[in-house]
Design a protein around this motif. Structure first.
Motif, mmCIF file in Angstrom:
data_model
loop_
_atom_site.group_PDB
_atom_site.id
_atom_site.type_symbol
_atom_site.label_atom_id
_atom_site.label_comp_id
_atom_site.label_asym_id
_atom_site.label_seq_id
_atom_site.Cartn_x
_atom_site.Cartn_y
_atom_site.Cartn_z
ATOM 1 N N ASP A 1 27.281 35.015 28.238
ATOM 2 C CA ASP A 1 26.701 36.300 28.052
ATOM 3 C C ASP A 1 26.817 37.016 26.804
ATOM 4 N N MET A 2 27.912 36.850 26.209
ATOM 5 C CA MET A 2 28.210 37.256 24.622
ATOM 6 C C MET A 2 27.175 36.865 23.741
ATOM 7 N N TYR A 3 26.972 35.322 23.796
ATOM 8 C CA TYR A 3 25.928 34.909 23.063
ATOM 9 C C TYR A 3 24.537 35.199 23.421
ATOM 10 N N LEU A 4 24.280 35.338 24.497
ATOM 11 C CA LEU A 4 22.810 35.927 24.964
ATOM 12 C C LEU A 4 22.493 37.232 24.310
ATOM 13 N N VAL B 1 31.056 46.335 25.617
ATOM 14 C CA VAL B 1 32.341 45.866 25.843
ATOM 15 C C VAL B 1 32.573 44.686 26.418
ATOM 16 N N HIS B 2 32.973 43.675 25.931
ATOM 17 C CA HIS B 2 32.838 42.258 26.643
ATOM 18 C C HIS B 2 34.350 42.017 27.339
ATOM 19 N N THR C 1 27.341 45.169 34.042
ATOM 20 C CA THR C 1 26.687 43.668 34.403
ATOM 21 C C THR C 1 27.266 42.547 34.080
ATOM 22 N N SER C 2 26.873 41.408 34.597
ATOM 23 C CA SER C 2 27.550 40.235 34.258
ATOM 24 C C SER C 2 26.185 39.141 34.370
ATOM 25 N N LEU D 1 27.539 49.519 27.449
ATOM 26 C CA LEU D 1 27.332 48.524 28.702
ATOM 27 C C LEU D 1 28.538 47.639 28.710
ATOM 28 N N ALA D 2 29.112 47.777 29.815
ATOM 29 C CA ALA D 2 30.295 47.028 30.166
ATOM 30 C C ALA D 2 30.057 45.554 30.813
ATOM 31 N N VAL D 3 30.457 44.686 29.954
ATOM 32 C CA VAL D 3 29.915 43.188 30.432
ATOM 33 C C VAL D 3 30.993 42.175 30.720
ATOM 34 N N VAL D 4 31.075 41.760 32.064
ATOM 35 C CA VAL D 4 32.114 40.833 32.515
ATOM 36 C C VAL D 4 31.489 39.495 32.298
ATOM 37 N N ASN D 5 32.038 38.816 31.204
ATOM 38 C CA ASN D 5 31.534 37.560 30.832
ATOM 39 C C ASN D 5 31.550 36.455 31.909
ATOM 40 N N ARG D 6 30.369 35.999 32.380
ATOM 41 C CA ARG D 6 30.617 34.867 33.310
ATOM 42 C C ARG D 6 29.556 33.719 33.015
#
Length: 198
Positions: free
Chosen positions: A84-87, A126-127, A41-42, A65-70
């Motif tokens: 996203d990382m901070y959330l 994984v960001h 997600t992202s 969870l793969a996270v594409v930080n946007r």
């Protein structure tokens, strides 16, 4: 993944859901039942998913969870920042941060191995940077399927709800004293067992 599954290249399940909240809820159910589980997600979708992140970590489910930080809107922006990382920072998940596409690939394989370790049993994000790694071309040197499988290993469920010979309960209510005990142990395992092994 759906193409691989449709072509018979892999064995598994692909579940279409109506939102990221439902996606993580489905992951929680599948992981509690004893399955190896992952999703991606992202941005706004990640924000919608965030309520269920605490369920996954509190139940010690090794979801990847793969996270594409946007950036989170508004204004709408498909480029990356660290929202996203901070959330997800305080949700009880292990967070791995990739600098480039190769690291995103490598860390995703590592995420399964780390989260599924029976001494750890925590979900792993994984960001990667939105746009820089998600929308640009870069060489990645993947392992062969056999090498990747050997590294990650056979999935060994723990406390699977569908193992009727060993009944377990997930998502129970606890009162204040036991809630703090549970969270203290979860935090201790995150700080000592994870960081001691990585």
């Amino acid at each position: 993944y759906s193409s691989f599954l449709g072509n018979g290249y892999i064995d598994g399940e692909f579940v279409m859901v109506e939102s990221e909240h439902a996606a993580m809820s489905g992951c929680v159910g599948a992981a509690a039942a004893g399955g190896r589980v992952a999703t991606a997600t992202s941005s706004q979708g990640f924000a919608l998913m965030s309520e269920v992140l605490y369920q996954a970590s509190g139940m010690r489910l090794p979801i990847v969870l793969a996270v594409v930080n946007r950036a989170l809107a508004a204004p709408l922006n498909v480029n990356g920042d660290h929202s996203d990382m901070y959330l997800g920072r305080d949700s009880g998940w292990i967070q791995l941060d990739a600098y480039n596409s190769q690291q995103a690939y490598d860390l995703t394989l590592m995420a399964f191995k780390i989260g599924e370790d029976h001494e750890i049993r925590l979900p792993v994000m994984v960001h990667q940077d939105g746009f820089i790694t998600s929308h640009t071309a870069e060489n990645v040197h993947p392992l062969s399927d056999d090498e990747a499988y050997e590294f990650v290993g056979e999935y060994k469920p723990m406390n699977a709800m569908l193992d009727l010979s060993k009944p377990v309960t997930y998502g129970v209510q606890t009162e204040e004293d036991w809630h703090f005990e549970h969270k203290a142990r979860q935090h201790a395992d995150l700080m000592t067992k994870v960081f001691g092994k990585v």
